[in-house]
Motif scaffolding. Structure first.
Motif, mmCIF file in Angstrom:
data_model
loop_
_atom_site.group_PDB
_atom_site.id
_atom_site.type_symbol
_atom_site.label_atom_id
_atom_site.label_comp_id
_atom_site.label_asym_id
_atom_site.label_seq_id
_atom_site.Cartn_x
_atom_site.Cartn_y
_atom_site.Cartn_z
ATOM 1 N N GLU A 185 -2.066 -4.547 5.707
ATOM 2 C CA GLU A 185 -1.375 -5.793 5.402
ATOM 3 C C GLU A 185 -1.767 -6.220 4.001
ATOM 4 N N ILE A 186 -0.794 -6.602 3.217
ATOM 5 C CA ILE A 186 -1.043 -7.044 1.859
ATOM 6 C C ILE A 186 -1.510 -8.488 1.911
ATOM 7 N N SER A 242 0.896 -9.443 -5.179
ATOM 8 C CA SER A 242 0.620 -8.009 -5.227
ATOM 9 C C SER A 242 1.901 -7.205 -5.420
ATOM 10 N N SER A 243 1.798 -6.128 -6.162
ATOM 11 C CA SER A 243 2.951 -5.249 -6.351
ATOM 12 C C SER A 243 3.157 -4.359 -5.123
ATOM 13 N N LEU A 244 2.253 -4.452 -4.159
ATOM 14 C CA LEU A 244 2.391 -3.660 -2.938
ATOM 15 C C LEU A 244 3.330 -4.305 -1.928
ATOM 16 N N LEU A 245 3.804 -5.534 -2.208
ATOM 17 C CA LEU A 245 4.721 -6.171 -1.278
ATOM 18 C C LEU A 245 5.936 -5.268 -1.073
ATOM 19 N N ILE A 246 6.400 -5.220 0.161
ATOM 20 C CA ILE A 246 7.563 -4.398 0.484
ATOM 21 C C ILE A 246 8.701 -5.319 0.901
ATOM 22 N N ARG A 292 -7.530 2.236 2.834
ATOM 23 C CA ARG A 292 -7.973 0.920 3.319
ATOM 24 C C ARG A 292 -9.221 0.458 2.576
ATOM 25 N N GLU A 293 -10.181 1.349 2.405
ATOM 26 C CA GLU A 293 -11.408 0.990 1.700
ATOM 27 C C GLU A 293 -11.136 0.671 0.232
ATOM 28 N N TYR A 294 -10.257 1.443 -0.417
ATOM 29 C CA TYR A 294 -9.948 1.201 -1.824
ATOM 30 C C TYR A 294 -9.277 -0.164 -1.996
ATOM 31 N N ILE A 295 -8.322 -0.469 -1.138
ATOM 32 C CA ILE A 295 -7.635 -1.764 -1.223
ATOM 33 C C ILE A 295 -8.608 -2.902 -0.941
ATOM 34 N N ALA A 317 -5.077 -4.180 -6.837
ATOM 35 C CA ALA A 317 -4.538 -2.882 -7.259
ATOM 36 C C ALA A 317 -3.066 -2.757 -6.900
ATOM 37 N N ASN A 318 -2.306 -2.078 -7.778
ATOM 38 C CA ASN A 318 -0.897 -1.831 -7.473
ATOM 39 C C ASN A 318 -0.757 -0.482 -6.768
ATOM 40 N N LEU A 319 0.445 -0.209 -6.327
ATOM 41 C CA LEU A 319 0.701 0.990 -5.530
ATOM 42 C C LEU A 319 0.351 2.268 -6.282
ATOM 43 N N ALA A 320 0.758 2.352 -7.537
ATOM 44 C CA ALA A 320 0.488 3.560 -8.333
ATOM 45 C C ALA A 320 -1.014 3.767 -8.507
ATOM 46 N N GLU A 321 -1.739 2.678 -8.751
ATOM 47 C CA GLU A 321 -3.191 2.773 -8.933
ATOM 48 C C GLU A 321 -3.879 3.226 -7.646
ATOM 49 N N VAL A 322 -3.478 2.649 -6.529
ATOM 50 C CA VAL A 322 -4.069 3.032 -5.243
ATOM 51 C C VAL A 322 -3.814 4.510 -4.982
ATOM 52 N N SER A 323 -2.601 4.956 -5.234
ATOM 53 C CA SER A 323 -2.244 6.345 -5.019
ATOM 54 C C SER A 323 -3.054 7.271 -5.924
ATOM 55 N N GLU A 324 -3.141 6.902 -7.200
ATOM 56 C CA GLU A 324 -3.856 7.736 -8.166
ATOM 57 C C GLU A 324 -5.350 7.821 -7.850
ATOM 58 N N GLU A 325 -5.941 6.698 -7.515
ATOM 59 C CA GLU A 325 -7.388 6.661 -7.273
ATOM 60 C C GLU A 325 -7.802 7.276 -5.939
ATOM 61 N N THR A 326 -6.918 7.216 -4.950
ATOM 62 C CA THR A 326 -7.273 7.749 -3.626
ATOM 63 C C THR A 326 -6.747 9.166 -3.406
ATOM 64 N N GLY A 327 -5.750 9.568 -4.192
ATOM 65 C CA GLY A 327 -5.153 10.882 -4.000
ATOM 66 C C GLY A 327 -4.154 10.915 -2.856
#
Length: 137
Positions: free
Chosen positions: A73-74, A79-83, A38-41, A47-57
């Motif tokens: 919520e996006i 955003s590439s995070l849209l589902i 949440r803080e990273y977003i 940020a895209n999903l891969a970046e969020v995952s990589e940066e937050t672990g």
């Protein structure tokens, strides 16, 4: 009396209270992961999903689960995070279904609210005696 169950994440036995299927330790870890994402977003809204995952672990599946659960919520439409809506495939920002599908499902599940017409009272045949019509009832 609470029952004992195995944690879905780590397999440890814990006292199941009916709220969550994971133990207290895994729940705390999950809460910390959620806060990190949440803080990273918040700090990196594009940020895209891969970046969020990589940066937050935090795994991508876990981040998508947070979005599906409505915890995240996006904000950006691009955003590439849209589902995708699980019913129609339309891009959504949070949850499992788009607003249109939610409304359609709500209408489909709600009982028919139309007022039922009361049956009309039978008109008494004026050619018959009153007692004869009462016996039939």
């Amino acid at each position: 009396m609470a029952e004992l169950k195995n944690c879905k994440k780590c397999g440890r036995i814990f006292q199941y209270t009916g709220i969550t299927k994971i133990c207290e330790r895994c729940r705390r870890t999950e809460d910390e992961s959620f806060k990190t994402v949440r803080e990273y977003i918040y700090d990196n809204p594009g940020a895209n999903l891969a970046e969020v995952s990589e940066e937050t672990g935090v795994e991508e599946d876990t981040i998508l689960r947070y979005i599906r659960q409505g915890k995240l919520e996006i904000v950006s439409e691009n955003s590439s995070l849209l589902i995708e809506c699980e019913r129609c495939g339309k891009g959504i920002k949070t949850g499992r279904f788009c607003d249109v599908c939610v409304e359609e499902m709500r209408k489909g599940l709600s009982p028919d609210i139309k007022k039922k017409e009361k049956p009309k009272k039978k008109e008494i045949d004026k050619n018959k005696m009153f007692t004869a019509s009462m016996k039939k009832k």
